[in-house]
Design a protein around this motif. Structure first.
Motif, PDB file in Angstrom:
ATOM      1  N   GLY A   1       0.802  -1.215   0.000  1.00 59.74           N
ATOM      2  CA  GLY A   1       0.000   0.000   0.000  1.00 59.74           C
ATOM      3  C   GLY A   1       0.829   1.256   0.000  1.00 59.74           C
ATOM      4  O   GLY A   1       0.379   2.315   0.398  1.00 59.74           O
ATOM      5  N   GLY A   2       2.073   1.143  -0.423  1.00 57.98           N
ATOM      6  CA  GLY A   2       2.913   2.323  -0.519  1.00 57.98           C
ATOM      7  C   GLY A   2       3.642   2.672   0.756  1.00 57.98           C
ATOM      8  O   GLY A   2       4.213   3.745   0.857  1.00 57.98           O
TER       9      GLY A   2
ATOM     10  N   LEU B   1      -3.121  -2.403  -8.031  1.00 55.55           N
ATOM     11  CA  LEU B   1      -3.977  -1.329  -7.529  1.00 55.55           C
ATOM     12  C   LEU B   1      -3.233  -0.593  -6.425  1.00 55.55           C
ATOM     13  O   LEU B   1      -2.770  -1.197  -5.459  1.00 55.55           O
ATOM     14  CB  LEU B   1      -5.291  -1.895  -6.999  1.00 55.55           C
ATOM     15  CG  LEU B   1      -6.285  -0.842  -6.512  1.00 55.55           C
ATOM     16  CD1 LEU B   1      -6.816  -0.010  -7.674  1.00 55.55           C
ATOM     17  CD2 LEU B   1      -7.437  -1.483  -5.754  1.00 55.55           C
ATOM     18  N   LEU B   2      -3.135   0.723  -6.550  1.00 59.56           N
ATOM     19  CA  LEU B   2      -2.370   1.539  -5.605  1.00 59.56           C
ATOM     20  C   LEU B   2      -3.224   2.092  -4.474  1.00 59.56           C
ATOM     21  O   LEU B   2      -2.773   2.192  -3.327  1.00 59.56           O
ATOM     22  CB  LEU B   2      -1.688   2.691  -6.352  1.00 59.56           C
ATOM     23  CG  LEU B   2      -0.711   2.260  -7.440  1.00 59.56           C
ATOM     24  CD1 LEU B   2      -0.316   3.454  -8.305  1.00 59.56           C
ATOM     25  CD2 LEU B   2       0.519   1.610  -6.827  1.00 59.56           C
ATOM     26  N   PHE B   3      -4.448   2.511  -4.797  1.00 59.16           N
ATOM     27  CA  PHE B   3      -5.385   2.938  -3.765  1.00 59.16           C
ATOM     28  C   PHE B   3      -6.794   2.790  -4.306  1.00 59.16           C
ATOM     29  O   PHE B   3      -7.013   2.695  -5.509  1.00 59.16           O
ATOM     30  CB  PHE B   3      -5.129   4.385  -3.307  1.00 59.16           C
ATOM     31  CG  PHE B   3      -5.451   5.440  -4.337  1.00 59.16           C
ATOM     32  CD1 PHE B   3      -6.743   5.966  -4.462  1.00 59.16           C
ATOM     33  CD2 PHE B   3      -4.463   5.949  -5.168  1.00 59.16           C
ATOM     34  CE1 PHE B   3      -7.034   6.951  -5.400  1.00 59.16           C
ATOM     35  CE2 PHE B   3      -4.739   6.930  -6.102  1.00 59.16           C
ATOM     36  CZ  PHE B   3      -6.036   7.430  -6.219  1.00 59.16           C
TER      37      PHE B   3
ATOM     38  N   VAL C   1     -10.616  -5.832  -5.869  1.00 60.73           N
ATOM     39  CA  VAL C   1      -9.281  -5.737  -5.289  1.00 60.73           C
ATOM     40  C   VAL C   1      -9.138  -4.393  -4.578  1.00 60.73           C
ATOM     41  O   VAL C   1      -9.822  -3.421  -4.910  1.00 60.73           O
ATOM     42  CB  VAL C   1      -8.179  -5.921  -6.352  1.00 60.73           C
ATOM     43  CG1 VAL C   1      -8.254  -7.314  -6.952  1.00 60.73           C
ATOM     44  CG2 VAL C   1      -8.284  -4.879  -7.451  1.00 60.73           C
ATOM     45  N   GLU C   2      -8.238  -4.369  -3.599  1.00 65.68           N
ATOM     46  CA  GLU C   2      -7.981  -3.178  -2.803  1.00 65.68           C
ATOM     47  C   GLU C   2      -6.478  -2.919  -2.761  1.00 65.68           C
ATOM     48  O   GLU C   2      -5.683  -3.695  -3.310  1.00 65.68           O
ATOM     49  CB  GLU C   2      -8.561  -3.349  -1.403  1.00 65.68           C
ATOM     50  CG  GLU C   2     -10.076  -3.569  -1.400  1.00 65.68           C
ATOM     51  CD  GLU C   2     -10.650  -3.681  -0.003  1.00 65.68           C
ATOM     52  OE1 GLU C   2      -9.853  -3.835   0.958  1.00 65.68           O
ATOM     53  OE2 GLU C   2     -11.883  -3.631   0.138  1.00 65.68           O
ATOM     54  N   ALA C   3      -6.090  -1.844  -2.092  1.00 66.04           N
ATOM     55  CA  ALA C   3      -4.672  -1.483  -2.044  1.00 66.04           C
ATOM     56  C   ALA C   3      -3.828  -2.549  -1.366  1.00 66.04           C
ATOM     57  O   ALA C   3      -2.637  -2.676  -1.651  1.00 66.04           O
ATOM     58  CB  ALA C   3      -4.503  -0.144  -1.322  1.00 66.04           C
TER      59      ALA C   3
ATOM     60  N   THR D   1     -14.496   2.928  -6.172  1.00 67.30           N
ATOM     61  CA  THR D   1     -14.156   4.236  -5.605  1.00 67.30           C
ATOM     62  C   THR D   1     -13.114   4.837  -6.542  1.00 67.30           C
ATOM     63  O   THR D   1     -12.617   4.153  -7.441  1.00 67.30           O
ATOM     64  CB  THR D   1     -13.547   4.109  -4.191  1.00 67.30           C
ATOM     65  OG1 THR D   1     -12.251   3.506  -4.302  1.00 67.30           O
ATOM     66  CG2 THR D   1     -14.428   3.282  -3.270  1.00 67.30           C
ATOM     67  N   PRO D   2     -12.744   6.099  -6.359  1.00 67.27           N
ATOM     68  CA  PRO D   2     -11.576   6.579  -7.106  1.00 67.27           C
ATOM     69  C   PRO D   2     -10.386   5.668  -6.827  1.00 67.27           C
ATOM     70  O   PRO D   2     -10.208   5.180  -5.709  1.00 67.27           O
ATOM     71  CB  PRO D   2     -11.348   7.987  -6.537  1.00 67.27           C
ATOM     72  CG  PRO D   2     -12.678   8.406  -6.002  1.00 67.27           C
ATOM     73  CD  PRO D   2     -13.306   7.149  -5.475  1.00 67.27           C
ATOM     74  N   CYS D   3      -9.582   5.404  -7.845  1.00 67.05           N
ATOM     75  CA  CYS D   3      -8.463   4.492  -7.662  1.00 67.05           C
ATOM     76  C   CYS D   3      -7.405   4.731  -8.729  1.00 67.05           C
ATOM     77  O   CYS D   3      -7.629   5.456  -9.706  1.00 67.05           O
ATOM     78  CB  CYS D   3      -8.923   3.032  -7.677  1.00 67.05           C
ATOM     79  SG  CYS D   3      -9.785   2.529  -9.169  1.00 67.05           S
ATOM     80  N   ALA D   4      -6.240   4.132  -8.516  1.00 66.13           N
ATOM     81  CA  ALA D   4      -5.152   4.224  -9.490  1.00 66.13           C
ATOM     82  C   ALA D   4      -4.513   2.847  -9.635  1.00 66.13           C
ATOM     83  O   ALA D   4      -4.366   2.110  -8.657  1.00 66.13           O
ATOM     84  CB  ALA D   4      -4.111   5.255  -9.056  1.00 66.13           C
TER      85      ALA D   4
END
Length: 265
Positions: free
Chosen positions: A17-18, A127-129, A163-165, A187-190
């Motif tokens: 998750g960074g 997926l980053l967030f 999928v999630e962060a 949701t918003p995501c990258a």
């Protein structure tokens, strides 16, 4: 949520998750991927290389990509910071040459990239967030490329999950791993995305698909609410369906954005 083990043998670690990347992880991932591409080893038979790249990808920090770690906890704040003000998807190119394409896809909530193919390609996605629904199919019998029209192409649903962060990165291959996939942003995501080789029309073109549409059935009304058409049911995991080529609606648009993170070379 439906899910199976299609990706599991390649997903040995969870995403950070960074929060745990070093300043060189982005470059290390890119350099390793580039080297694997040049020696022809980035495929489903080389599990050691694929797993090594997935581990590196999962530890790339959001800071290296020019993103705010707070986006993991508040993706709607991330949408504001990325200027995702309408329904359009934004693509930020990190690197591109004749061997691979590397970049970020940024999604407003509700945005969808329709089901599409990756002919002859290997693709890594993380997926980053945010939250992203991923549905993926593989061909039962690989149709000849390029596919320009027609229907009746049989494919099997091999992956269907949100999928999630914290989810591990995904990988697909030319004939396995869900080579046709669809992304829908809950949701918003990258999404960090590396694909090799790049699309190269007309021989390696991006073709969009949908479930083959049977005639609508109008059921008898049972209440004052009237009747509503009944479309095709969603396939179950493992089900074989017929896909048809289609053109996405005019509302589907991917626009270019400026990548804010560290360069790679």
């Amino acid at each position: 949520m439906q899910q199976n083990g299609t990706f599991a043998s390649y997903n040995q670690t969870s995403s950070s998750g960074g929060s745990s990347g070093s300043s060189s992880t982005l470059q290390a991932f890119f350099s390793s991927a580039k080297a694997a591409v040049l020696r022809g080893g980035l495929n489903e038979t080389n599990t050691e290389t694929v797993n090594s790249l997935l581990r590196l990808m999962s530890h790339i920090s959001l800071e290296e990509l020019g993103l705010d770690p707070d986006m993991v906890q508040d993706p709607f704040l991330g949408a504001l910071k990325l200027h995702l003000r309408d329904s359009r998807i934004k693509y930020m190119r990190i690197y591109e040459d004749h061997t691979l394409t590397f970049g970020l896809f940024c999604f407003p909530a509700g945005a969808t990239i329709p089901l599409h193919n990756h002919p002859g390609m290997t693709v890594f996605s993380r997926l980053l967030f945010g939250r992203l629904r991923v549905s993926a199919f593989d061909w039962v019998v690989q149709p000849p490329e390029p596919i320009t029209e027609g229907s009746g192409h049989r494919a099997q649903l091999v992956y269907d999950a949100t999928v999630e962060a914290s989810s591990p990165p995904l990988v697909l291959f030319p004939a396995s791993g869900g080579n046709l996939h669809e992304f829908t942003a809950e949701t918003p995501c990258a999404v960090l995305d590396l694909l090799t080789p790049p699309y190269e029309p007309p021989t390696r073109n991006c073709t969009y698909y949908r479930l083959q549409r049977p005639p609508m059935v109008w059921p008898v009304a049972r209440s004052a609410g009237g009747r509503a058409p009944v479309g095709p049911p969603l396939p179950a995991l493992g089900e074989v369906v017929e896909l048809e080529v289609f053109e996405p609606p005019d509302s589907f648009e991917v626009v270019s954005g400026l990548y804010p993170g560290d360069p790679v070379s």
